[in-house]
Design a protein around this motif. Structure first.
Motif, PDB file in Angstrom:
ATOM      1  N   LEU A   1      15.087  16.069  -8.621  1.00 20.71           N
ATOM      2  CA  LEU A   1      13.699  16.506  -8.747  1.00 20.71           C
ATOM      3  C   LEU A   1      13.523  17.683  -9.701  1.00 20.71           C
ATOM      4  O   LEU A   1      12.712  17.634 -10.633  1.00 20.71           O
ATOM      5  CB  LEU A   1      13.227  16.883  -7.343  1.00 20.71           C
TER       6      LEU A   1
ATOM      7  N   VAL B   1      14.922  19.075  -0.567  1.00 20.19           N
ATOM      8  CA  VAL B   1      15.038  19.514  -1.959  1.00 20.19           C
ATOM      9  C   VAL B   1      13.656  19.855  -2.517  1.00 20.19           C
ATOM     10  O   VAL B   1      13.464  20.880  -3.166  1.00 20.19           O
ATOM     11  CB  VAL B   1      15.726  18.436  -2.817  1.00 20.19           C
ATOM     12  N   TYR B   2      12.685  19.021  -2.224  1.00 20.28           N
ATOM     13  CA  TYR B   2      11.325  19.301  -2.685  1.00 20.28           C
ATOM     14  C   TYR B   2      10.807  20.590  -2.058  1.00 20.28           C
ATOM     15  O   TYR B   2      10.271  21.458  -2.740  1.00 20.28           O
ATOM     16  CB  TYR B   2      10.392  18.144  -2.332  1.00 20.28           C
TER      17      TYR B   2
ATOM     18  N   VAL C   1       0.640   7.218   1.222  1.00 18.07           N
ATOM     19  CA  VAL C   1      -0.557   8.016   1.489  1.00 18.07           C
ATOM     20  C   VAL C   1      -1.542   7.201   2.311  1.00 18.07           C
ATOM     21  O   VAL C   1      -2.111   7.679   3.286  1.00 18.07           O
ATOM     22  CB  VAL C   1      -1.212   8.473   0.169  1.00 18.07           C
TER      23      VAL C   1
ATOM     24  N   ILE D   1       0.854  -1.181   0.000  1.00 15.81           N
ATOM     25  CA  ILE D   1       0.000   0.000   0.000  1.00 15.81           C
ATOM     26  C   ILE D   1       0.890   1.231   0.000  1.00 15.81           C
ATOM     27  O   ILE D   1       2.027   1.184   0.421  1.00 15.81           O
ATOM     28  CB  ILE D   1      -0.981   0.001   1.192  1.00 15.81           C
ATOM     29  N   SER D   2       0.334   2.306  -0.500  1.00 15.12           N
ATOM     30  CA  SER D   2       1.156   3.514  -0.658  1.00 15.12           C
ATOM     31  C   SER D   2       1.351   4.217   0.671  1.00 15.12           C
ATOM     32  O   SER D   2       0.623   3.974   1.636  1.00 15.12           O
ATOM     33  CB  SER D   2       0.468   4.457  -1.625  1.00 15.12           C
TER      34      SER D   2
ATOM     35  N   SER E   1      20.655  18.797  -4.750  1.00 12.32           N
ATOM     36  CA  SER E   1      20.402  17.443  -5.252  1.00 12.32           C
ATOM     37  C   SER E   1      21.547  16.958  -6.134  1.00 12.32           C
ATOM     38  O   SER E   1      21.825  15.766  -6.204  1.00 12.32           O
ATOM     39  CB  SER E   1      19.064  17.371  -5.982  1.00 12.32           C
TER      40      SER E   1
ATOM     41  N   ASN F   1       0.031   2.978  -6.655  1.00 14.11           N
ATOM     42  CA  ASN F   1       0.424   3.617  -5.401  1.00 14.11           C
ATOM     43  C   ASN F   1       1.138   4.944  -5.544  1.00 14.11           C
ATOM     44  O   ASN F   1       1.285   5.660  -4.575  1.00 14.11           O
ATOM     45  CB  ASN F   1       1.351   2.679  -4.606  1.00 14.11           C
TER      46      ASN F   1
ATOM     47  N   ASP G   1       8.762  10.007  -0.180  1.00 15.84           N
ATOM     48  CA  ASP G   1       7.418   9.444  -0.046  1.00 15.84           C
ATOM     49  C   ASP G   1       6.901   9.467   1.383  1.00 15.84           C
ATOM     50  O   ASP G   1       5.880  10.056   1.685  1.00 15.84           O
ATOM     51  CB  ASP G   1       7.421   7.989  -0.522  1.00 15.84           C
TER      52      ASP G   1
ATOM     53  N   MET H   1      10.271  23.058  -5.025  1.00 17.33           N
ATOM     54  CA  MET H   1       8.955  23.107  -5.634  1.00 17.33           C
ATOM     55  C   MET H   1       8.010  24.058  -4.919  1.00 17.33           C
ATOM     56  O   MET H   1       7.130  24.633  -5.535  1.00 17.33           O
ATOM     57  CB  MET H   1       8.326  21.706  -5.675  1.00 17.33           C
TER      58      MET H   1
ATOM     59  N   TYR I   1       2.033   8.608  -5.882  1.00 16.84           N
ATOM     60  CA  TYR I   1       1.361   9.902  -5.808  1.00 16.84           C
ATOM     61  C   TYR I   1       2.302  11.038  -6.165  1.00 16.84           C
ATOM     62  O   TYR I   1       1.888  12.156  -6.403  1.00 16.84           O
ATOM     63  CB  TYR I   1       0.779  10.130  -4.417  1.00 16.84           C
ATOM     64  N   GLN I   2       3.604  10.728  -6.203  1.00 20.22           N
ATOM     65  CA  GLN I   2       4.591  11.790  -6.425  1.00 20.22           C
ATOM     66  C   GLN I   2       4.473  12.426  -7.796  1.00 20.22           C
ATOM     67  O   GLN I   2       4.673  13.628  -7.942  1.00 20.22           O
ATOM     68  CB  GLN I   2       5.992  11.224  -6.267  1.00 20.22           C
TER      69      GLN I   2
ATOM     70  N   PHE J   1      11.710  17.945 -13.346  1.00 19.52           N
ATOM     71  CA  PHE J   1      10.560  18.825 -13.551  1.00 19.52           C
ATOM     72  C   PHE J   1      10.776  19.722 -14.766  1.00 19.52           C
ATOM     73  O   PHE J   1       9.891  19.860 -15.624  1.00 19.52           O
ATOM     74  CB  PHE J   1      10.331  19.673 -12.294  1.00 19.52           C
TER      75      PHE J   1
ATOM     76  N   LEU K   1      -6.701  11.369  -2.269  1.00 21.08           N
ATOM     77  CA  LEU K   1      -6.833  10.901  -0.890  1.00 21.08           C
ATOM     78  C   LEU K   1      -5.960  11.743   0.031  1.00 21.08           C
ATOM     79  O   LEU K   1      -6.377  12.126   1.123  1.00 21.08           O
ATOM     80  CB  LEU K   1      -6.427   9.423  -0.808  1.00 21.08           C
ATOM     81  N   TYR K   2      -4.750  12.035  -0.450  1.00 30.05           N
ATOM     82  CA  TYR K   2      -3.849  12.853   0.366  1.00 30.05           C
ATOM     83  C   TYR K   2      -4.479  14.218   0.662  1.00 30.05           C
ATOM     84  O   TYR K   2      -4.444  14.687   1.797  1.00 30.05           O
ATOM     85  CB  TYR K   2      -2.507  13.025  -0.354  1.00 30.05           C
TER      86      TYR K   2
ATOM     87  N   LEU L   1       1.896  14.934  -7.617  1.00 32.68           N
ATOM     88  CA  LEU L   1       2.352  16.027  -6.761  1.00 32.68           C
ATOM     89  C   LEU L   1       3.275  16.970  -7.510  1.00 32.68           C
ATOM     90  O   LEU L   1       3.178  18.191  -7.389  1.00 32.68           O
ATOM     91  CB  LEU L   1       3.072  15.423  -5.552  1.00 32.68           C
ATOM     92  N   ILE L   2       4.166  16.411  -8.314  1.00 28.60           N
ATOM     93  CA  ILE L   2       5.207  17.230  -8.922  1.00 28.60           C
ATOM     94  C   ILE L   2       4.787  17.775 -10.290  1.00 28.60           C
ATOM     95  O   ILE L   2       5.013  18.939 -10.588  1.00 28.60           O
ATOM     96  CB  ILE L   2       6.518  16.424  -9.029  1.00 28.60           C
TER      97      ILE L   2
ATOM     98  N   GLN M   1      -4.627   8.366  -5.313  1.00 32.52           N
ATOM     99  CA  GLN M   1      -3.750   8.492  -4.144  1.00 32.52           C
ATOM    100  C   GLN M   1      -3.576   9.943  -3.755  1.00 32.52           C
ATOM    101  O   GLN M   1      -3.617  10.301  -2.573  1.00 32.52           O
ATOM    102  CB  GLN M   1      -2.364   7.905  -4.456  1.00 32.52           C
TER     103      GLN M   1
END
Lengths: 327, 312
Positions: free
Chosen positions: B137, A283-284, A148, A145-146, A300, B221, A262, A288, B223-224, B141, B242-243, B227-228, B239
């Motif tokens: 990352l 870094v994120y 999240v 499962i993830s 990074s 699974n 994650d 971002m 979700y990244q 992007f 849900l977050y 997100l990005i 996912q």
């Protein structure tokens, strides 16, 4: 199996008739070889686009890149960001904290990486097969499962009006809810426990597979010599698993800086930010959502270079101690 | 399977039960039992709470058995904004992503065994080496932006098509097959594609099943990526949705706490949705596909990791 034997007899029967064609094939082989290459070319282009081409982005770390503008409109700042990482006091203290978090989480991970081995060894001592496969099935489930969903589980159980707090209040153990999620106490330990919940069972599968491959004669010989159950466990099973453990350990060491984001991203909130930010998440956060693309790229980039160095080091260690490389 | 039977008697079988052995066994069963429960219970807890009376659930009275069963929570999901499209996106990317990954993995794994290929070894290394470095990352992007892939569905699919680790697995597997299999077909005049479709693909089913499951679980699974690379709500995956729900639920719960109302039990009816009930119901919907396919495919995981571990 039957397909194979069919194919074999086909080979024998047609060998004569096919000889001529084969000769033609060899004559054409250069052309054919190039044709084969052309067929995989689209995939090679994908590999180039998504793995090699992005490396050009590293030059952004030498500029002061502000997103709406194009790179050519931005100022070339040389090593400014790298210098800032070691000279600007707030930046230095922030980065040190992030490195401390990264090291702590990785070290905790490495320190507990022996647990899957013991999990497998002890699970192997369970003789009821149904129970054994039941345990194996359901302890590997969380791995699929993830993060999240793991957070969703955490939220359902551990939030202020989650199951655990409600239960503890009902039995009168506590008066006000314990802040499991939105606090900064024991962040490392909590992250470690969630990680173990998710991956302990899965991590043991590789050892269970190795145990299945251990020569049974070893056990029989030991039995004849009068070895008991524990002696067999400690003198046969565990030593036989150590090479696998060593490979896993080296992989963990080479991924020392790559905790990924994650897990930490979903558990991150304004309370625990100080201790949950590992390099990848940092870094994120600064790239971002925050201030600087260029600074994030610089960090990074350094991370990638150190990681590759670590991997090479582990490879050398592995080659020296085991005579085999890990990559 | 036959090997497993031997494993039933891990310590030779003819030992006598000593007291220490028995104590050890009891603890062993107990500890594994408890850990397994810890792994299952959270899922069970969420499932029973989504079908129980929301009033009782919010009061924390549903811990072991469902009470006041109703399915209003699931019906309420229908009217939830964005859930339908997110489900479509998630299903779409899982199906398309898995099919493309499996076919590409099989094809590349197979082609890299064809010794006649021009500069085969070089291209093989070209692909395998990408496992060991990562641009990071922000460069990723920027690349996606340059390629015009941000806010498109393809950002979920294209970067995942070539997976070096799986290619190594398949290539090793094909190399372990008897050579005569392909040679015979070649002499019969089968071209490289026909050999792939009619001979290699069918015999590779076990290893490809493993690859398929990992690809599917990975896609489902992840979700990244959302997100990005995605800001368009129509392209959100389940996912990620849900977050965002959980985050809303947490801020709602925090608000309730701040105004001093203890819990949500005071005002809610049994079937009225609370942020928590919605969040749990969506979680169950997201986890259900995994719970359903998981027991069926568990043996493939084990097989896959065994093949992988032999490789080192």
């Amino acid at each position: 199996m039957s397909e194979e034997s069919n194919a074999r007899s086909g080979h024998r029967n047609r060998a004569g008739a096919g000889a001529q064609e084969q000769a033609v094939h060899i004559g054409k082989s250069k052309f054919v070889g190039f044709k084969y290459f052309l067929w995989i070319l689209p995939f090679l282009i994908l590999v180039f686009l998504f793995s090699y081409f992005p490396l050009h982005g590293w030059i952004y770390s030498f500029y002061d890149y502000r997103p709406p503008r194009s790179l050519s409109q931005c100022e070339f700042v040389g090593l400014q960001w790298f210098k800032m990482l070691i000279s600007n006091p707030t930046q230095v203290s922030q980065l040190l904290q992030v490195l401390k978090n990264t090291f702590a989480m990785s070290l905790l991970g490495i320190a507990t990486s022996i647990l899957p081995l013991f999990f497998a060894v002890f699970l192997n001592e369970i003789k009821c097969r149904k129970f054994k496969s039941f345990v194996q099935t359901f302890t590997t489930l969380p791995n699929f499962i993830s993060w999240v969903l793991v957070f969703s589980v955490a939220f359902a159980l551990f939030s202020a009006n989650g199951m655990v707090n409600t239960f503890l209040q009902q039995i009168g153990f506590i008066d006000s809810p314990i802040r499991f999620l939105d606090s900064d106490s024991h962040t490392y330990l909590k992250m470690l426990l969630w990680n173990m919940w998710k991956s302990l069972g899965w991590g043991s599968i590789i050892y269970l597979a190795s145990i299945a491959g251990i020569d049974q004669e070893l056990y029989e010989a030991a039995s004849i010599d009068g070895a008991g159950r524990f002696q067999k466990m400690f003198y046969i099973t565990i030593p036989e698993l150590l090479p696998t453990f060593f490979v896993m350990l080296m992989m963990a060491v080479s991924n020392f800086l790559n905790n990924g984001m994650d897990q930490y991203f979903v558990f991150q909130n304004s309370f625990n930010k100080e201790h949950i930010q590992v390099l990848d998440l940092y870094v994120y956060n600064i790239g971002m959502t925050g201030s600087s693309y260029s600074l994030a790229t610089a960090i990074s980039m350094l991370k990638s270079i150190v990681s590759i160095a670590l991997l090479s080091l582990c490879n050398v260690v592995s080659k020296v101690t085991r005579g085999e490389t890990i990559v | 399977m036959r090997k497993d039977k031997k494993q039933d008697l891990p310590s030779g079988g003819n030992y006598k039960l000593k007291a220490s052995d028995r104590v050890f066994s009891v603890f062993n069963y107990l500890i594994f039992g408890i850990f397994t429960l810890i792994c299952i219970y959270p899922f069970y807890y969420m499932i029973i709470n989504t079908i129980s009376s929301n009033e009782l659930s919010a009061a924390g009275l549903v811990n072991f058995l469902p009470k006041g069963i109703h399915f209003e929570n699931y019906k309420a999901l229908m009217s939830l904004n964005g859930l339908g499209s997110a489900a479509l996106v998630s299903i779409g990317k899982t199906v398309i992503g898995t099919v493309t990954t499996v076919l590409a993995t099989a094809f590349l794994g197979y082609m890299f065994t064809q010794e006649r290929m021009w500069k085969r070894k070089f291209w093989y290394r070209f692909v395998v080496v990408i496992m060991y470095f990562n641009a990071g990352l922000i460069p990723m992007f920027i690349t996606m932006k340059t390629l015009g892939l941000t806010n498109t569905f393809w950002v979920y699919i294209l970067p995942c098509i070539v997976q070096p680790f799986n290619i190594i697995l398949v290539k090793t597997y094909i190399e372990s097959l008897p050579k005569s299999l392909q040679e015979a077909a070649e002499i019969d005049g089968a071209g490289v594609f026909r050999r792939f479709w009619q001979i290699v693909l069918p015999v590779c089913t076990p290893i490809l099943a493993t690859v398929a499951i990992f690809a599917a679980v990975g896609q489902w699974n992840n979700y990244q990526d959302t997100l990005i690379y995605i800001t368009d709500q129509k392209l959100y995956s389940l996912q990620y949705l849900l977050y965002t729900y959980i985050n809303q639920a947490s801020s709602l719960a925090a608000m309730v706490k701040n105004t001093g109302i203890q819990g949500l039990n005071a005002a809610t009816l049994a079937t009225q949705q609370t942020p928590t009930s919605i969040q749990m119901t969506v979680s169950v919907v997201v986890v259900l596909p995994i719970l359903c396919i998981y027991p069926m495919f568990q043996r493939f995981f084990v097989k896959g990791i065994m093949i992988g571990s032999v490789k080192g």
